[in-house]
Design a protein around this motif. Structure first.
Motif, short mmCIF file in Angstrom:
data_model
loop_
_atom_site.label_atom_id
_atom_site.label_comp_id
_atom_site.label_asym_id
_atom_site.label_seq_id
_atom_site.Cartn_x
_atom_site.Cartn_y
_atom_site.Cartn_z
N TRP A 186 1.68 -23.59 -8.96
CA TRP A 186 1.00 -22.44 -8.38
C TRP A 186 -0.01 -22.84 -7.32
O TRP A 186 -0.71 -23.84 -7.46
CB TRP A 186 0.26 -21.66 -9.48
CG TRP A 186 1.14 -20.91 -10.42
CD1 TRP A 186 1.55 -21.32 -11.66
CD2 TRP A 186 1.70 -19.61 -10.22
NE1 TRP A 186 2.34 -20.36 -12.25
CE2 TRP A 186 2.45 -19.29 -11.38
CE3 TRP A 186 1.66 -18.68 -9.18
CZ2 TRP A 186 3.15 -18.09 -11.53
CZ3 TRP A 186 2.35 -17.48 -9.32
CH2 TRP A 186 3.08 -17.19 -10.48
N SER A 187 -0.11 -22.03 -6.27
CA SER A 187 -1.22 -22.18 -5.33
C SER A 187 -2.50 -21.74 -6.03
O SER A 187 -2.45 -20.96 -7.00
CB SER A 187 -0.98 -21.32 -4.09
OG SER A 187 -0.88 -19.94 -4.43
N GLN A 191 -0.73 -16.80 -5.39
CA GLN A 191 0.13 -15.96 -4.57
C GLN A 191 1.42 -16.65 -4.16
O GLN A 191 2.36 -16.00 -3.71
CB GLN A 191 -0.63 -15.49 -3.32
CG GLN A 191 -1.84 -14.64 -3.63
CD GLN A 191 -1.49 -13.42 -4.48
OE1 GLN A 191 -0.62 -12.63 -4.12
NE2 GLN A 191 -2.16 -13.28 -5.61
N SER A 192 1.47 -17.99 -4.27
CA SER A 192 2.65 -18.75 -3.84
C SER A 192 2.94 -19.87 -4.83
O SER A 192 2.10 -20.23 -5.65
CB SER A 192 2.43 -19.34 -2.44
OG SER A 192 2.12 -18.35 -1.50
N ILE A 209 7.75 -23.89 -0.16
CA ILE A 209 6.88 -22.91 -0.81
C ILE A 209 7.54 -21.54 -0.72
O ILE A 209 8.33 -21.27 0.19
CB ILE A 209 5.47 -22.87 -0.19
CG1 ILE A 209 5.53 -22.55 1.32
CG2 ILE A 209 4.72 -24.16 -0.44
CD1 ILE A 209 4.16 -22.33 1.93
N ILE A 210 7.20 -20.68 -1.68
CA ILE A 210 7.76 -19.34 -1.72
C ILE A 210 6.69 -18.40 -2.28
O ILE A 210 5.89 -18.81 -3.14
CB ILE A 210 9.05 -19.30 -2.59
CG1 ILE A 210 9.80 -17.98 -2.40
CG2 ILE A 210 8.74 -19.56 -4.04
CD1 ILE A 210 11.20 -18.00 -3.02
N ASP A 211 6.63 -17.19 -1.78
CA ASP A 211 5.65 -16.23 -2.26
C ASP A 211 5.95 -15.81 -3.69
O ASP A 211 7.08 -15.91 -4.17
CB ASP A 211 5.61 -15.00 -1.36
CG ASP A 211 4.91 -15.27 -0.04
OD1 ASP A 211 4.35 -16.37 0.12
OD2 ASP A 211 4.93 -14.38 0.83
N ARG A 212 4.95 -15.30 -4.34
CA ARG A 212 5.03 -14.87 -5.73
C ARG A 212 6.15 -13.84 -5.96
O ARG A 212 6.76 -13.79 -7.02
CB ARG A 212 3.66 -14.30 -6.15
CG ARG A 212 3.64 -13.39 -7.37
CD ARG A 212 3.96 -14.16 -8.63
NE ARG A 212 3.98 -13.26 -9.78
CZ ARG A 212 4.98 -12.45 -10.11
NH1 ARG A 212 6.04 -12.37 -9.35
NH2 ARG A 212 4.92 -11.70 -11.20
N ASN A 216 9.51 -15.09 1.82
CA ASN A 216 8.87 -16.09 2.69
C ASN A 216 9.06 -17.53 2.20
O ASN A 216 8.10 -18.28 2.07
CB ASN A 216 7.37 -15.80 2.86
CG ASN A 216 7.12 -14.47 3.53
OD1 ASN A 216 7.86 -14.07 4.42
ND2 ASN A 216 6.07 -13.78 3.10
N LEU A 217 10.31 -17.90 1.95
CA LEU A 217 10.61 -19.29 1.61
C LEU A 217 10.49 -20.16 2.85
O LEU A 217 11.10 -19.88 3.89
CB LEU A 217 12.02 -19.40 1.04
CG LEU A 217 12.56 -20.82 0.82
CD1 LEU A 217 11.71 -21.58 -0.18
CD2 LEU A 217 14.02 -20.78 0.37
N TRP A 232 -0.42 -28.69 -5.64
CA TRP A 232 -1.34 -28.07 -4.72
C TRP A 232 -2.76 -28.56 -4.97
O TRP A 232 -3.20 -28.66 -6.12
CB TRP A 232 -1.32 -26.55 -4.89
CG TRP A 232 -1.23 -25.80 -3.60
CD1 TRP A 232 -2.12 -25.85 -2.57
CD2 TRP A 232 -0.20 -24.90 -3.19
NE1 TRP A 232 -1.72 -25.02 -1.55
CE2 TRP A 232 -0.54 -24.42 -1.90
CE3 TRP A 232 0.97 -24.43 -3.79
CZ2 TRP A 232 0.24 -23.50 -1.21
CZ3 TRP A 232 1.74 -23.53 -3.11
CH2 TRP A 232 1.39 -23.07 -1.83
N ASP A 258 0.77 -26.04 5.28
CA ASP A 258 1.77 -25.47 6.19
C ASP A 258 2.82 -26.50 6.60
O ASP A 258 3.67 -26.23 7.46
CB ASP A 258 1.10 -24.88 7.43
CG ASP A 258 0.33 -25.93 8.23
OD1 ASP A 258 0.34 -27.12 7.85
OD2 ASP A 258 -0.28 -25.55 9.25
#
Length: 337
Positions: A186-187, A191-192, A209-212, A216-217, A232, A258
């Motif tokens: 987890w971030s 959220q990601s 990374i991918i959003d929860r 947005n992969l 992270w 990023d």
């Protein structure tokens, strides 16, 4: 025959005396000095400190024995290993541990009182929750990690990443591909998720990374070597990971969240040396890691067993500091913030 033995001792008395003295010194060392030099005290209470590592693993507690359990290391102070033995729970059979920072509790994947499960423990050692993992095949599931707010659990099931709500067990599948996805983390804002993937058709390994919500992969890094264990940083600005290279050793890397500024910060210093589990410091400036660089191996034990040591590296200067020398075996680390 007696004359032959007497003649032998006359010729070899120095060697015999040396052997007896050496044996006597070894006995004295392990009987009196070993407990002083390598103490592993026990505590029922939580070890409160600003920079404490808790790990589930094995520790060398005598020249011939190693014990499994949950242990503390106070990084700031004496750096001694302390076994955590809360009175509310019986024996632990170690699996993995993760720190649920916003709840101030510990995620434990393993056996408690002969029952395997995924547990949440408070600082008193009480089981505050046993998470239901019986709704899917446990043999096909792995890499459970609970978000820092304790609301959701990410895990791997049949090569895909899922997120499950802790309270109502509602579940969402995040990845939908034919790749082998593993090790979500987890971030800090929950959220990601960062995770690793092996793409069989291209024979490459990636960190993404991918959003929860499964959108947005983004692929951050890729290599023909195996990339693994992405984690992270607590400040959310960086991600660390390992690369298993052609020399069969793990090297340690960092990059911005990023995917920019990818840097190898640690290279094993000899053949056979490799980076084991690692964890970020709470200020995101150091990484604590296990290494076999100063290993001691016990060839008389089957299977062959070698110790590991705990080190800390400054991610900016590369300076490595030794924390715990040679008394650890397998261990899964979690930093208590």
């Amino acid at each position: 025959m007696a004359h032959g033995i007497l003649s032998f001792f006359k010729k070899q008395w120095k060697s015999v005396l040396f052997s007896i003295l050496a044996l006597l010194l070894i006995v004295i060392y392990y009987a009196f000095f070993w407990p002083i030099l390598v103490p592993v005290p026990s505590t029922n209470s939580w070890l409160e400190s600003d920079n404490t590592v808790i790990f589930c693993g094995s520790v060398l507690t005598s020249p011939l024995t190693q014990d499994n359990g949950l242990f503390f290391i106070d990084v700031n102070n004496n750096k001694k290993i302390v076994r955590w033995e809360p009175t509310t729970i019986g024996s632990y059979d170690c699996g993995t541990v993760e720190w649920i920072s916003q709840k101030g509790q510990l995620q434990f994947d393993g056996v408690i009182n002969s029952v395997y499960g995924l547990y949440i423990l408070d600082k008193g050692g009480n089981v505050t929750k046993q998470i239901d993992t019986n709704t899917f095949d446990p043999h096909s599931s792995m890499n459970y990690v609970i978000s820092s707010d304790g609301q959701d659990m990410a895990f791997v099931y049949e090569e895909d990443i899922y997120v499950q709500n802790i309270e109502d067990s509602s579940r969402q599948r995040l990845t939908h591909d034919a790749y082998i996805n593993r090790e979500p983390d987890w971030s800090p804002d929950n959220q990601s998720l960062v995770f690793r993937t092996y793409r069989q058709d291209e024979d490459i390994s990636t960190i993404g990374i991918i959003d929860r919500d499964g959108t947005n992969l983004i692929i951050l890094a890729q290599s023909e070597n195996s990339l693994n264990t992405p984690k992270w940083a607590p400040n959310g600005e960086m991600i660390a990971f390992k690369e298993f290279n052609e020399g069969h050793r793990n090297t340690l890397w960092t990059m911005n969240a990023d995917g920019t500024n990818v840097r190898r910060i640690l290279i094993p210093n000899k053949d056979g040396d490799t980076v084991g589990d690692f964890v970020w410091s709470s200020d995101s400036t150091h990484i604590l890691f296990l290494s076999s660089r100063d290993e001691v191996c016990f060839v008389s034990v089957y299977p062959r067993t070698c110790t590991k040591s705990l080190y800390q590296i400054d991610i900016y200067t590369g300076e490595v500091t030794s924390l715990i020398q040679k008394w650890l075996f397998s261990a899964n680390l979690a930093l208590i913030e």
